[in-house]
Design an enzyme around this catalytic site. Sequence first.
Site, short mmCIF file in Angstrom:
data_model
loop_
_atom_site.label_atom_id
_atom_site.label_comp_id
_atom_site.label_asym_id
_atom_site.label_seq_id
_atom_site.Cartn_x
_atom_site.Cartn_y
_atom_site.Cartn_z
N ASP A 5 0.70 -1.16 0.00
CA ASP A 5 -0.08 -0.08 0.14
C ASP A 5 0.97 1.28 -0.08
OD1 ASP A 5 -2.53 1.67 0.56
OD2 ASP A 5 -1.53 1.82 2.57
N ASP A 7 -0.39 5.18 0.75
CA ASP A 7 -0.74 6.34 1.82
C ASP A 7 -0.86 5.62 3.13
OD1 ASP A 7 -0.69 8.12 -0.35
OD2 ASP A 7 -2.97 8.05 -0.33
N ASP A 206 -1.78 -0.53 6.05
CA ASP A 206 -2.36 0.12 7.36
C ASP A 206 -3.58 0.32 7.44
OD1 ASP A 206 -2.35 2.14 5.19
OD2 ASP A 206 -2.41 3.77 6.81
#
Length: 280
Positions: A5, A7, A206
Amino acid sequence: MVVTDLDGTFLDHHDYSFDAALPMLERLRADGVPVVFCSSKTPAEITALQRRTGLDGQAFVAENGAIVVGPDGNVTTGAGAGPADADLARLRTALDHTRSDLDLHFATFGGETDEVVAAWTGLDLGAAGDARRREASEVLLWHAEDDDRADAFRDALAAAGLDLVRGGRFWHVLPAGRDKGTAVRLLVADHERRTGTAPRTVGLGDGPNDSALLDAVDLAVVVRGHGPAPGPLADDRPERVYRTTHPGPLGWSEGLGHHLEHQLGHHLEQHREQHVRSHR
């Protein structure tokens, strides 16, 4: 193969920096390990970041799995695999009808200007424009007063063949069945077809929209975030899943370092030797 991922994971949640990840990224690059960006970002945003990090030409997953591009540049699914513009128009029409029917108040990237999206995200105007260049999905800024209708919204989208997933700070609507986990499995199958070997996969994320990604890889890293965490994961054994103490790119390096030390040392050494031989 590292699938990550962006961001809040590879990129800092606040300023989008990735300096703390560079030493680990350089180590992976030196060993010939593919690094696949797997993000809610658009293809325009991801290819720009690939250029900045020296990962031009690597496979990537855009718009939460709605678009999968192999290392040869061929689009596996999403834009280019069909009438993408028509699909996006249908998606936006369904969103508009659902917003009206349920009297919702969300706003979308596509319905706002570059200036507004820049204010929402902290991106500069050029990057905000790239973020608005959706090809197969839409991004929502959800309003808290609509929380009691979130389930009805999800059900209405499902009836239209669409999924609603939650990211770090925005919600995302995309065609049903095209999540990050499905995208990872497509890329692994493509790697096997091209090389004849199955890669050992490490995934990092996250947020809730990373759960499918983390379930689809051999080893997972849950990077400490600033919002809801991924999960629950299908296989949450500590030898498979590492949860970082640091957020963002520092946590990214921490998590990969953990798995390289505890799970992947011998495997990576073999890969390194093969990589060196192939470049002699």
